[in-house]
Design a protein around this motif. Structure first.
Motif, short mmCIF file in Angstrom:
data_model
loop_
_atom_site.label_atom_id
_atom_site.label_comp_id
_atom_site.label_asym_id
_atom_site.label_seq_id
_atom_site.Cartn_x
_atom_site.Cartn_y
_atom_site.Cartn_z
N ARG A 130 -3.18 8.11 7.99
CA ARG A 130 -3.70 7.05 7.11
C ARG A 130 -2.65 6.00 6.79
N VAL A 135 0.62 5.49 0.49
CA VAL A 135 -0.15 6.66 0.90
C VAL A 135 0.62 7.89 0.45
N PRO A 150 0.84 -1.21 0.00
CA PRO A 150 0.00 0.00 0.00
C PRO A 150 0.87 1.25 0.00
N ARG A 181 -5.90 -1.14 0.71
CA ARG A 181 -6.02 -0.44 -0.56
C ARG A 181 -4.62 -0.25 -1.14
N ALA A 201 -3.31 2.18 7.58
CA ALA A 201 -3.16 1.17 6.53
C ALA A 201 -2.25 0.04 6.99
N ARG A 208 -3.35 2.08 -3.18
CA ARG A 208 -2.87 3.46 -3.17
C ARG A 208 -3.95 4.38 -2.63
N LEU A 209 -3.56 5.24 -1.73
CA LEU A 209 -4.48 6.20 -1.14
C LEU A 209 -3.90 7.60 -1.31
#
Length: 334
Positions: free
Chosen positions: A292, A153, A151, A307, A296, A309-310
């Motif tokens: 975040r 961010v 992931p 997720r 994550a 990519r955030l």
């Protein structure tokens, strides 16, 4: 634990449940056990609990630069969110984003027994194929172009650059000059590409990009050259510190801001509101990026689906350093 059980008048199993924060203990009994723990100076053995549960309640952070404004703000948010979630942090700074340094950082974190790792290295090299990260450990990458299956961010760099450039064009500037961050920076590349895209989409001239190194000194050097060009009326600078240097150079050259030249920065450092004039800039929410990224990672540790990519949105903060293009500037493409 036997002493606590005797003082509280409960079984050792009940003490264990309270020590491990289980919810199957009634409030009155829990209060009695906690009181006994305090009176006896009892503290649960975290190492023993880790051996039983396989969890250490500890997170590692590999960090390239603590001196940068964005990294320090993001790390602060990671630390606050980790504490609220009951995790401690182990910080491992690295000199470069090379394979040797990153691998060495993972080796050192292995000695500290962590449940997962957040990588806060904003460098292209981390995304190259020769950077092999260890498998079997939850990882979240912050603000990176990493191509690894972890992931990621990040601040929405492209969106932030777009709103900066569009703001200047809407004020009537014929085109926008750009002072970029270093070439090995992922964030700088994303901002630079978005600047180019906006101008290309509108059919406007794309000036040569000037490359700085995030410091006010490099902004000042570039600003002196920009100040000599009478066609320069709108400048998008990739961070606030370089914008400070650009503004100084414009002042020294007698170019009035914003009457003759408008300047937009990126970051919204606390000092930006005290620049002369107060800086129009793109606000990054480093607190949300840090929060975040930690969330994550905890989700990964606990086996939840993560997720890939955030992106955290940015916002434009309009102050006194931008204004209507000087009379005679073309409004073509706006």
């Amino acid at each position: 634990m036997a002493d606590v059980a005797r003082v509280a008048g409960v079984s050792g199993q009940t003490v264990s449940r309270v020590a491990n924060d289980r919810d199957n203990v009634d409030p009155e009994t829990r209060a009695r056990v906690l009181s006994a723990m305090r009176s006896l100076g009892y503290r649960p053995n975290s190492a023993a609990r880790a051996l039983r549960s396989g969890r250490f309640r500890s997170i590692g952070v590999i960090l390239f630069s603590l001196s940068s404004y964005g990294n320090s703000r993001t790390l602060d948010a990671i630390a606050s969110t980790a504490a609220a979630a009951g995790y401690s942090l182990t910080l491992i700074p690295v000199e470069t984003a090379s394979q040797q340094d990153v691998a060495g950082a993972f080796d050192r974190l292995g000695e500290h027994a962590v449940d997962g790792v957040i990588i806060l290295i904003e460098r292209h090299r981390l995304g190259e194929a020769d950077i092999a990260l260890p498998t079997g450990l939850p990882v979240v990458v912050v603000d990176s172009s990493a191509s690894h299956p972890y992931p990621v961010v990040d601040t929405d760099q492209a969106q932030g650059a777009r709103i900066a450039v569009e703001h200047l064009l809407e004020l009537g500037h014929e085109t926008v000059w750009h002072v970029s961050g270093p070439q090995d920076s992922f964030a700088a590349e994303r901002r630079r590409r978005a600047w180019e895209d906006v101008l290309r989409e509108r059919g406007l001239r794309i000036p040569d990009v000037a490359v700085g190194d995030w410091t006010p000194r490099s902004g000042y050097r570039i600003g002196r050259a920009l100040a000599r060009d009478p066609e320069v009326t709108g400048v998008f600078v990739a961070n606030d510190q370089m914008a400070l240097g650009v503004i100084r150079a414009l002042h020294e050259a007698g170019r009035r801001i914003p009457e003759e030249v408008s300047v937009v920065g990126f970051d919204d450092m606390p000092e930006s509101a005290d620049f002369w004039p107060a800086l129009t800039t793109v606000r990054q929410h480093f607190d949300l990026v840090g929060e975040r990224s930690l969330q994550a990672l905890v989700a990964e540790i606990e086996g939840d689906e993560a997720r890939p990519r955030l992106l955290v949105p940015t916002e434009l903060v309009v102050r006194d350093s931008t204004g209507t293009a000087p009379r005679g500037a073309s409004r073509s493409g706006v």
